[in-house]
Scaffold this motif. Sequence first.
Motif, mmCIF file in Angstrom:
data_model
loop_
_atom_site.group_PDB
_atom_site.id
_atom_site.type_symbol
_atom_site.label_atom_id
_atom_site.label_comp_id
_atom_site.label_asym_id
_atom_site.label_seq_id
_atom_site.Cartn_x
_atom_site.Cartn_y
_atom_site.Cartn_z
ATOM 1 N N ARG A 13 -13.933 69.894 24.398
ATOM 2 C CA ARG A 13 -14.465 70.739 23.269
ATOM 3 C C ARG A 13 -14.119 72.206 23.952
ATOM 4 O O ARG A 13 -13.237 73.007 23.263
ATOM 5 C CB ARG A 13 -15.811 70.921 23.249
ATOM 6 N N GLU A 14 -14.355 72.392 25.181
ATOM 7 C CA GLU A 14 -14.120 73.527 25.956
ATOM 8 C C GLU A 14 -12.736 74.083 25.787
ATOM 9 O O GLU A 14 -12.161 75.070 25.823
ATOM 10 C CB GLU A 14 -14.680 73.850 27.232
ATOM 11 N N HIS A 15 -11.726 73.054 26.284
ATOM 12 C CA HIS A 15 -10.433 73.077 26.459
ATOM 13 C C HIS A 15 -9.928 73.605 25.003
ATOM 14 O O HIS A 15 -9.112 74.628 25.099
ATOM 15 C CB HIS A 15 -9.886 71.824 26.780
ATOM 16 N N LEU A 16 -10.191 72.814 23.862
ATOM 17 C CA LEU A 16 -9.711 73.296 22.497
ATOM 18 C C LEU A 16 -10.072 74.697 22.154
ATOM 19 O O LEU A 16 -9.369 75.467 21.532
ATOM 20 C CB LEU A 16 -10.147 72.271 21.642
ATOM 21 N N ALA A 17 -11.373 75.089 22.666
ATOM 22 C CA ALA A 17 -11.757 76.119 22.176
ATOM 23 C C ALA A 17 -11.203 77.343 23.110
ATOM 24 O O ALA A 17 -10.631 78.429 22.329
ATOM 25 C CB ALA A 17 -13.297 76.561 22.377
ATOM 26 N N GLN A 18 -10.770 77.297 24.261
ATOM 27 C CA GLN A 18 -10.027 78.095 25.054
ATOM 28 C C GLN A 18 -8.483 78.335 24.324
ATOM 29 O O GLN A 18 -7.774 79.209 24.509
ATOM 30 C CB GLN A 18 -9.710 77.609 26.412
ATOM 31 N N CYS A 19 -7.973 77.316 23.903
ATOM 32 C CA CYS A 19 -6.467 77.010 23.162
ATOM 33 C C CYS A 19 -6.730 77.661 21.715
ATOM 34 O O CYS A 19 -5.888 77.893 21.121
ATOM 35 C CB CYS A 19 -6.094 75.981 23.136
ATOM 36 N N GLY A 20 -7.828 78.213 21.324
ATOM 37 C CA GLY A 20 -8.226 78.856 20.105
ATOM 38 C C GLY A 20 -8.309 77.730 18.896
ATOM 39 O O GLY A 20 -7.870 78.227 17.794
ATOM 40 N N LYS A 21 -8.885 76.525 19.174
ATOM 41 C CA LYS A 21 -8.753 75.602 18.298
ATOM 42 C C LYS A 21 -10.210 75.339 17.891
ATOM 43 O O LYS A 21 -11.099 75.762 18.602
ATOM 44 C CB LYS A 21 -8.014 74.416 18.726
ATOM 45 N N ILE A 29 -10.713 63.380 18.016
ATOM 46 C CA ILE A 29 -9.702 62.785 18.835
ATOM 47 C C ILE A 29 -10.350 61.712 19.732
ATOM 48 O O ILE A 29 -9.713 60.605 19.782
ATOM 49 C CB ILE A 29 -9.137 63.863 19.981
ATOM 50 N N TYR A 30 -11.461 61.859 20.335
ATOM 51 C CA TYR A 30 -12.044 60.871 21.035
ATOM 52 C C TYR A 30 -12.534 59.730 20.233
ATOM 53 O O TYR A 30 -12.059 58.555 20.651
ATOM 54 C CB TYR A 30 -13.750 61.397 21.165
ATOM 55 N N ARG A 31 -12.542 59.790 18.840
ATOM 56 C CA ARG A 31 -12.719 58.638 17.917
ATOM 57 C C ARG A 31 -11.541 57.896 17.701
ATOM 58 O O ARG A 31 -11.567 56.514 17.814
ATOM 59 C CB ARG A 31 -13.073 58.948 16.600
ATOM 60 N N TRP A 32 -10.454 58.572 17.746
ATOM 61 C CA TRP A 32 -9.183 57.966 17.394
ATOM 62 C C TRP A 32 -8.547 57.016 18.718
ATOM 63 O O TRP A 32 -8.060 56.137 18.509
ATOM 64 C CB TRP A 32 -8.029 59.222 17.187
ATOM 65 N N VAL A 33 -9.032 57.729 19.770
ATOM 66 C CA VAL A 33 -8.132 57.143 20.873
ATOM 67 C C VAL A 33 -9.380 56.021 21.351
ATOM 68 O O VAL A 33 -8.882 54.867 21.336
ATOM 69 C CB VAL A 33 -8.290 58.085 22.170
ATOM 70 N N TYR A 34 -10.446 56.301 21.518
ATOM 71 C CA TYR A 34 -11.475 55.391 22.135
ATOM 72 C C TYR A 34 -11.855 54.110 21.156
ATOM 73 O O TYR A 34 -12.166 53.059 21.620
ATOM 74 C CB TYR A 34 -12.433 56.100 22.972
ATOM 75 N N GLN A 35 -12.121 54.541 19.841
ATOM 76 C CA GLN A 35 -12.595 53.837 18.899
ATOM 77 C C GLN A 35 -11.578 53.047 18.049
ATOM 78 O O GLN A 35 -11.604 51.746 17.652
ATOM 79 C CB GLN A 35 -13.456 54.132 18.167
#
Length: 349
Positions: A13-21, A29-35
Amino acid sequence: MVNFFDKTLEELREHLAQCGKEKFRAQQIYRWVYQKGILDPEKMTNMSKDFRSQLLNLIEFKLPKISHIADSSDGTRKFLMDVDGGKTVESVLIPNGDRLTLCVSSEVGCAMGCRFCFTSKMGLMRRLLPFEIVGQFVNASANSPGGRKITNIVFMGMGEPLDNVANVRKAIEILHNQHGFGFPKRRITVSTSGIAPLIREVAEAGVRLAVSLNATTDEIRDKVMPINKKYPLTTLLDACREYASQTGDKVTFEYVLLKGVNDSRDDAHRIVRLTKNIPNKINLIPFNEHPDSGFHRPPAAEVLHFQRILMDAGRHVLIRKTMGRDIFAACGQLRSEMEKHPTRMAIQV
Ligand code: SAH
Ligand code: SF4
């Protein structure tokens, strides 16, 4: 570039926020990948096309590569995974009734120098990163026999998990997150050779503790497990007692039986005394022989007698049957087998 499998949900979440997302994308994304098992951002269809193509430049989805899979006749499946430039670690899937346990590695090699252990021979080459631990689970899940679900995880492969405790804890958080696998912490066990002051981290992580006891006097334990010189038996057992009172959980004591070294009747009686005030289970592990170790496995009758002494003292004791011998699953990947009637126990010798 940030690797998805290295990041807790909060970090992502922090990484995306830092990238302005938007932060909530992390959860998607967690759901797509892990679930759903989708690693290709192009296929994450609840996000805009634009965002998906940007994602490729913000996050990579890199897993350790499986370099080898070997099946044993007893149902064990062993994986070798490349962690970088020729370094490999192993993970083993062990079926046992309703359970399918994954034994994961925490390090390439190990620094602890236990004399009987095959892994210790290579020394510590490198501590694994969170993605390399999570990746063992992701890869094994995707390649489990018959697509069966993994029910338990044990940190009993290569390495000393408490020597890499920050990354091990992060991997546990990632596997446990409810938006990802949601793997229950009660079904995760961390096994340590006895880094006593770090045992509280196992309690804090909320997972189960196994301790490789392997000797009943400081004299013998100093010889077979050098860590004992730093944290002798009383210190180690105090830490175990504290874990049990903090968590209300039992401690699993593992005890590798080495012929003529730690397998006497006195040893069995001493185990009873040493572990008296600690709620516990005991796993006896007949030594898994490997070339030039200088150690041997005691005869089956001796193992049963050792177990009998502990059972007569009211202990819950399992003999772990060696699994995967024909594929040389050497790092103590063994199956627990409950046996109430030791005389009927069949052990592979
Ligand atoms: N480093 C951790 C976890 C990995 S070793 C630890 O030592 O607890 C997992 C288990 O395998 C330990 O209980 C260890 O004592 C046991 N083990 C190591 N070598 C073995 C061998 N050759 N035969 C049987 N058990 C072994
Ligand atoms: Fe390391 Fe565990 Fe082997 Fe000891 S028994 S050398 S701590 S992997």
